[in-house]
Write an enzyme that holds these catalytic residues in place. Sequence first.
Site, PDB file in Angstrom:
ATOM      1  N   ASN A  95      -5.140  12.911   7.366  1.00  0.00           N
ATOM      2  CA  ASN A  95      -5.194  12.463   5.979  1.00  0.00           C
ATOM      3  C   ASN A  95      -3.794  12.517   5.369  1.00  0.00           C
ATOM      4  O   ASN A  95      -3.047  13.461   5.617  1.00  0.00           O
ATOM      5  CB  ASN A  95      -6.140  13.346   5.176  1.00  0.00           C
ATOM      6  CG  ASN A  95      -7.589  13.133   5.583  1.00  0.00           C
ATOM      7  OD1 ASN A  95      -8.291  12.361   4.981  1.00  0.00           O
ATOM      8  ND2 ASN A  95      -8.015  13.810   6.646  1.00  0.00           N
TER       9      ASN A  95
ATOM     10  N   VAL B 232      -8.122  12.440  -1.209  1.00  0.00           N
ATOM     11  CA  VAL B 232      -8.828  13.311  -2.146  1.00  0.00           C
ATOM     12  C   VAL B 232      -7.948  13.760  -3.315  1.00  0.00           C
ATOM     13  O   VAL B 232      -8.464  14.112  -4.370  1.00  0.00           O
ATOM     14  CB  VAL B 232      -9.379  14.558  -1.420  1.00  0.00           C
ATOM     15  CG1 VAL B 232     -10.439  14.170  -0.414  1.00  0.00           C
ATOM     16  CG2 VAL B 232      -8.262  15.343  -0.748  1.00  0.00           C
TER      17      VAL B 232
ATOM     18  N   ILE C   6       1.087   3.713   2.257  1.00  0.00           N
ATOM     19  CA  ILE C   6       1.793   3.932   3.520  1.00  0.00           C
ATOM     20  C   ILE C   6       2.792   2.808   3.765  1.00  0.00           C
ATOM     21  O   ILE C   6       3.958   3.041   4.086  1.00  0.00           O
ATOM     22  CB  ILE C   6       0.803   4.018   4.701  1.00  0.00           C
ATOM     23  CG1 ILE C   6      -0.179   5.167   4.485  1.00  0.00           C
ATOM     24  CG2 ILE C   6       1.554   4.197   6.017  1.00  0.00           C
ATOM     25  CD1 ILE C   6       0.448   6.525   4.466  1.00  0.00           C
TER      26      ILE C   6
ATOM     27  N   LYS D 177      -9.632   9.362  12.528  1.00  0.00           N
ATOM     28  CA  LYS D 177     -11.062   9.043  12.518  1.00  0.00           C
ATOM     29  C   LYS D 177     -11.458   8.108  13.661  1.00  0.00           C
ATOM     30  O   LYS D 177     -12.645   7.825  13.863  1.00  0.00           O
ATOM     31  CB  LYS D 177     -11.452   8.446  11.167  1.00  0.00           C
ATOM     32  CG  LYS D 177     -11.305   9.456  10.027  1.00  0.00           C
ATOM     33  CD  LYS D 177     -11.488   8.822   8.669  1.00  0.00           C
ATOM     34  CE  LYS D 177     -11.344   9.887   7.574  1.00  0.00           C
ATOM     35  NZ  LYS D 177     -10.012  10.509   7.551  1.00  0.00           N
TER      36      LYS D 177
ATOM     37  N   ARG E  19     -20.854  12.848   2.813  1.00  0.00           N
ATOM     38  CA  ARG E  19     -21.122  11.441   2.526  1.00  0.00           C
ATOM     39  C   ARG E  19     -21.396  10.665   3.811  1.00  0.00           C
ATOM     40  O   ARG E  19     -21.112  11.142   4.906  1.00  0.00           O
ATOM     41  CB  ARG E  19     -19.931  10.828   1.783  1.00  0.00           C
ATOM     42  CG  ARG E  19     -19.628  11.488   0.443  1.00  0.00           C
ATOM     43  CD  ARG E  19     -18.392  10.898  -0.200  1.00  0.00           C
ATOM     44  NE  ARG E  19     -17.201  11.107   0.607  1.00  0.00           N
ATOM     45  CZ  ARG E  19     -15.995  10.655   0.280  1.00  0.00           C
ATOM     46  NH1 ARG E  19     -15.833   9.959  -0.837  1.00  0.00           N
ATOM     47  NH2 ARG E  19     -14.958  10.892   1.046  1.00  0.00           N
TER      48      ARG E  19
ATOM     49  N   GLU F 263      -0.632  -9.505  -4.956  1.00  0.00           N
ATOM     50  CA  GLU F 263       0.665  -9.938  -5.496  1.00  0.00           C
ATOM     51  C   GLU F 263       1.331  -8.864  -6.354  1.00  0.00           C
ATOM     52  O   GLU F 263       2.560  -8.736  -6.354  1.00  0.00           O
ATOM     53  CB  GLU F 263       0.505 -11.235  -6.294  1.00  0.00           C
ATOM     54  CG  GLU F 263      -0.419 -11.136  -7.498  1.00  0.00           C
ATOM     55  CD  GLU F 263      -0.430 -12.429  -8.307  1.00  0.00           C
ATOM     56  OE1 GLU F 263       0.430 -13.286  -8.048  1.00  0.00           O
ATOM     57  OE2 GLU F 263      -1.300 -12.562  -9.184  1.00  0.00           O
TER      58      GLU F 263
ATOM     59  N   GLU G  29     -19.141  10.625   7.286  1.00  0.00           N
ATOM     60  CA  GLU G  29     -18.117  11.674   7.325  1.00  0.00           C
ATOM     61  C   GLU G  29     -18.412  12.702   8.411  1.00  0.00           C
ATOM     62  O   GLU G  29     -19.564  12.985   8.736  1.00  0.00           O
ATOM     63  CB  GLU G  29     -18.028  12.391   5.969  1.00  0.00           C
ATOM     64  CG  GLU G  29     -17.254  11.632   4.919  1.00  0.00           C
ATOM     65  CD  GLU G  29     -16.957  12.479   3.709  1.00  0.00           C
ATOM     66  OE1 GLU G  29     -15.855  12.344   3.170  1.00  0.00           O
ATOM     67  OE2 GLU G  29     -17.819  13.267   3.294  1.00  0.00           O
TER      68      GLU G  29
ATOM     69  N   SER H 122      -2.906   3.761  12.899  1.00  0.00           N
ATOM     70  CA  SER H 122      -4.312   4.068  13.155  1.00  0.00           C
ATOM     71  C   SER H 122      -4.720   5.321  12.388  1.00  0.00           C
ATOM     72  O   SER H 122      -4.068   5.685  11.406  1.00  0.00           O
ATOM     73  CB  SER H 122      -4.540   4.228  14.664  1.00  0.00           C
ATOM     74  OG  SER H 122      -5.921   4.333  14.947  1.00  0.00           O
TER      75      SER H 122
ATOM     76  N   GLY I 298       0.812  -1.214   0.000  1.00  0.00           N
ATOM     77  CA  GLY I 298       0.000   0.000   0.000  1.00  0.00           C
ATOM     78  C   GLY I 298       0.841   1.257   0.000  1.00  0.00           C
ATOM     79  O   GLY I 298       2.073   1.215   0.093  1.00  0.00           O
TER      80      GLY I 298
END
Length: 606
Positions: free
Chosen positions: A442, A450, A288, A405, A534, A311, A537, A402, A286
């Site tokens: 974020n 975003v 991060i 949020k 949304r 993979e 949120e 973590s 990913g």
Amino acid sequence: MTYKKRIAMLVGIDSLIVLTAIYLGYFILHPYLSIFTMPILLFSSITLLISHHIFAHFYHLYKKAWQYASVGELVGIVKAVTLSIVTAALIQSLVYGHIYVRVYFITWMLHVLLIGGSRFSWRMVRHRLIGKALNKKRTLIIGAGAAGTMVARQLLNNSDNDLYPVAFADDDPKKFNLHIMGIPVEGKTESIKTIVEKYKIENIVIAIPSLNKKDLKVIFEECSKTNAKTQIIPKIEDLMTGKVSVNEFRDVKVEDLLGREPVELDIQAISKKITGNTVLVTGAGGSIGSEICRQVSKFKPKKLLLLGHGENSIYSIDMELKNMYQNEFEIVPIIADVQDRYRIIEVMEQHKPDVVYHAAAHKHVPLMEYNPREAVKNNVIGTKNVAEASDMFGVKTFVLVSSDKAVNPTNVMGSTKRIAEMVIQHLDKESQTNFVAVRFGNVLGSRGSVIPLFKKQIQAGGPVTVTHPDMTRYFMTIPEASRLVMQAGALARGGEIFVLDMGEPVKIVDLAKNLIQLSGYSIEEIGLKFSGIRPGEKMYEELLGENEVHGKAVFPKIFIGKSVEVDYSKVYNLIENYFSFDQEYLCGYVLELANKQENLLMKNPN
């Protein structure tokens, strides 16, 4: 022009100047010369011509790139001319017994003037005529210091770039109305719009490598009032280390405008945790996780385990790191799902890592509202599997990635992240492993953030959709987030929740506007559309609850949350029975569980 033709041209020009200069010197002084004959003049001119070419060759006057000529080249011309004049005079003295000092002095002055002029006139013609004829973009350089001057010189001398400097802007009043390399310093940075209009500027280069983010944001806001494209020179540390050159401009990025300087790290403490040890990163493919792997690699671990269930992404980071650190340490790609408890135990038993960075998670807020069972499976049970396996096989430090949020959560994703924190805090009390969590705001450019969405909307011609004009978020860069994970591992004593002081929150609408302008468009061209908040949120995000943070930072700009008593029986009930709950009940259960623990914290802070 070929090298041989260039040499021939310069030799021809110098020969003409040498012969013309000595004859001109003679005819200027002819009425004052009592004894002088044409044979002597002819002999002296031939001697001077030969000696000039010898010394011109010795001082490389025919090999210099005269379009870059400066004081050093002028000194070379003076030395070559002086020595050639002295040589010719000495030979004349040996052969004829006397020297025409005044003739040689005038010849020396004419040589310096004409030879130097021929070289520097080429530079002037090239800059002023050829540069303009190439239809280059008229450029404003912000910063008339050493870096700005260097940028101007590079742009003037390099025919391959498409920029042509026509003005400087600088806040130093001592430089106002001065001309640097023929380029006027027009005024302060607050006058950028006026300067752009006056000189019909098409491109702006910010040439202040030591500029902090707060001041850069102010300057960029002035630049954004114009239609000129704005670029910036590399950071001063990259220039000093030679990684890039001063003329390698880059576009201003959104992360440049955060208005907050990155947190400095305790390199020594991190090195003790990582160097020579085995490190496991979950979610290594990913955004991060892969950056954590890159940062960890700099500290030369004994073994780096790249664990992920995709993979393609694991293959990508595996190849990247092996190309960079081939034979320096062992890199092991592992295809595994954190939800598969037995597979995770197998990996831990085989490799016995010293440090675990747990970055595998579902993090997309609206998607998890529609898929709460998957959020629990991955974020809670996946964390429990990796954490318990770490305890089982003696991992020294476990760091959970973590989210902000998780504070007073209003959505499933944030609630499952808070419950994951509860899992490791509970386990920390019973284990020799130090379990800690790191809360991020974020992360710019990460998957699901975003920025990629806004870029796609801009590329499609707009409009850029923002949920609400007042919605704010904390932001950090991917490298900064990854370094914070490593710093948390170095600071870990067990049970802490580490939080970065992320400065002031940023309005999403301001972020969208900046990105539109950075992409070379006006806000009117692309347009903004407000789509409404949304599911799940929050209007504003928090990093720690009201009574959850210690007042003093444990490290510059890093705070630590107070520990909390966790009613783990309800967490255990969720883990055992989530699959039997219907979707609506499951959403309510995780929200209530996460928020009850927050309420408990408010009543009983340690």
